[in-house]
Design an enzyme around this catalytic site. Sequence first.
Site, mmCIF file in Angstrom:
data_model
loop_
_atom_site.group_PDB
_atom_site.id
_atom_site.type_symbol
_atom_site.label_atom_id
_atom_site.label_comp_id
_atom_site.label_asym_id
_atom_site.label_seq_id
_atom_site.Cartn_x
_atom_site.Cartn_y
_atom_site.Cartn_z
ATOM 1 N N MET A 1 -9.092 7.308 9.654
ATOM 2 C CA MET A 1 -9.615 7.930 8.423
ATOM 3 C C MET A 1 -10.630 9.032 8.722
ATOM 4 O O MET A 1 -11.722 9.068 8.143
ATOM 5 C CB MET A 1 -10.237 6.859 7.507
ATOM 6 C CG MET A 1 -9.194 5.912 6.954
ATOM 7 S SD MET A 1 -9.891 4.631 5.916
ATOM 8 C CE MET A 1 -10.242 3.352 7.110
ATOM 9 N N ASP B 1 0.840 -1.196 0.000
ATOM 10 C CA ASP B 1 0.000 0.000 0.000
ATOM 11 C C ASP B 1 0.872 1.241 0.000
ATOM 12 O O ASP B 1 2.059 1.195 0.304
ATOM 13 C CB ASP B 1 -0.879 0.003 1.268
ATOM 14 C CG ASP B 1 -2.011 -0.996 1.143
ATOM 15 O OD1 ASP B 1 -2.243 -1.494 0.034
ATOM 16 O OD2 ASP B 1 -2.658 -1.266 2.174
ATOM 17 N N LYS C 1 -3.760 3.137 -3.412
ATOM 18 C CA LYS C 1 -4.799 3.935 -4.089
ATOM 19 C C LYS C 1 -4.504 5.395 -3.821
ATOM 20 O O LYS C 1 -4.755 5.882 -2.726
ATOM 21 C CB LYS C 1 -6.172 3.563 -3.545
ATOM 22 C CG LYS C 1 -6.526 2.109 -3.772
ATOM 23 C CD LYS C 1 -7.867 1.795 -3.142
ATOM 24 C CE LYS C 1 -8.109 0.307 -3.093
ATOM 25 N NZ LYS C 1 -7.373 -0.400 -2.048
HETATM 26 N N1 SAH Z 1 -4.426 -1.128 8.744
HETATM 27 C C1 SAH Z 1 -4.076 0.194 9.236
HETATM 28 C C2 SAH Z 1 -5.197 1.179 9.006
HETATM 29 C C3 SAH Z 1 -5.456 1.474 7.534
HETATM 30 S S1 SAH Z 1 -6.678 2.694 7.316
HETATM 31 C C4 SAH Z 1 -3.704 0.084 10.720
HETATM 32 O O1 SAH Z 1 -3.932 -0.953 11.339
HETATM 33 O O2 SAH Z 1 -3.150 1.053 11.258
HETATM 34 C C5 SAH Z 1 -5.674 4.141 7.105
HETATM 35 C C6 SAH Z 1 -5.797 5.042 8.321
HETATM 36 O O3 SAH Z 1 -5.000 4.517 9.384
HETATM 37 C C7 SAH Z 1 -5.284 6.447 8.110
HETATM 38 O O4 SAH Z 1 -6.264 7.262 7.500
HETATM 39 C C8 SAH Z 1 -5.006 6.876 9.531
HETATM 40 O O5 SAH Z 1 -6.197 7.207 10.205
HETATM 41 C C9 SAH Z 1 -4.477 5.581 10.147
HETATM 42 N N2 SAH Z 1 -3.009 5.496 10.118
HETATM 43 C C10 SAH Z 1 -2.269 4.654 9.383
HETATM 44 N N3 SAH Z 1 -0.960 4.814 9.651
HETATM 45 C C11 SAH Z 1 -0.876 5.782 10.587
HETATM 46 C C12 SAH Z 1 0.192 6.387 11.291
HETATM 47 N N4 SAH Z 1 1.467 6.035 11.093
HETATM 48 N N5 SAH Z 1 -0.104 7.355 12.207
HETATM 49 C C13 SAH Z 1 -1.380 7.717 12.443
HETATM 50 N N6 SAH Z 1 -2.426 7.169 11.802
HETATM 51 C C14 SAH Z 1 -2.190 6.225 10.892
#
Ligand code: SAH
Length: 265
Positions: free
Chosen positions: A179, A47, A67
């Site tokens: 998100m 991703d 995406k």
């Molecule tokens: N699978 C991922 C989530 C994917 S959805 C997980 O478990 O973390 C994508 C969302 O995850 C982003 O919009 C944000 O809200 C959050 N996110 C992902 N990486 C992040 C990070 N390093 N710091 C803060 N939020 C994060």
Amino acid sequence: MSLLPPDPPHGHPLGRIALVGAGPGAADLLTTRALNRLREADVVFHDRLVSPEVLALTPARKVDVGKAVGANLWPQPRINSVVIAAALAGLRVVRLKSGDPSVFGRACEEIEAARLAGVPVEIVPGITAASAAAAALTRPLTERGQTERLVLATATCRPGETADLAGSFRPGTTLALYMAMHRLPAVEAELLATGAPETCTVEIVQQAGTAAERILTTALRGMAAAAADMTNPAILLIRWPVPQARTGTRPTGCHVAAASPLPLL
Ligand code: SAH
């Protein structure tokens, strides 16, 4: 020209797929199993949010199937079909997703596609953004006597659907909201409409677990304005503690600076 896939390079008729959690970004927050899968992989489909630091750990061919906002180069069915095709060609495939693949990672669709194709598939868990944010804050996600329920929720649903945030937020809750950055004013209004105190603490952690980490602490009322210059990826931790009279316990207060120095042992 043969239409059959090339011979499997490793002598097994079918490849396999590992949905691997890349964690929040720092390579040392990967699990050992994730690291092993990355080292053994023939191809890694990743991703957009997966960090270069993590990608550098694999010798495999890397394909960015992220995406980009507004672009639709890699709709989910296309991702499913290239991942399956690689596995059917006998390759060891890693599908690398930020955080934990089982948290808002659309893993369901990819697992189902693998099962339908008869390809072995596994999940290798990763550190989700909520856990990385707690580490950034040095503040647990749950606090005894304060917030004894942790809800992981997304503020973004499928087009045409609205997230039911009200149903997830009540006294005693830490709401970890993924998100949400593009609709903070609506989120603030929805949460205030639940009757939550305006003073509920909101912690927003941007790029948790990376060198670019940023933290904002604010109150529920006014959070959208306070966070105007925070950008994605970011996660919100919103805490609605239980009323004190109900628990009879004092706040654990582990987020409050200690009033007196700790005794020396
Ligand atoms: N699978 C991922 C989530 C994917 S959805 C997980 O478990 O973390 C994508 C969302 O995850 C982003 O919009 C944000 O809200 C959050 N996110 C992902 N990486 C992040 C990070 N390093 N710091 C803060 N939020 C994060």
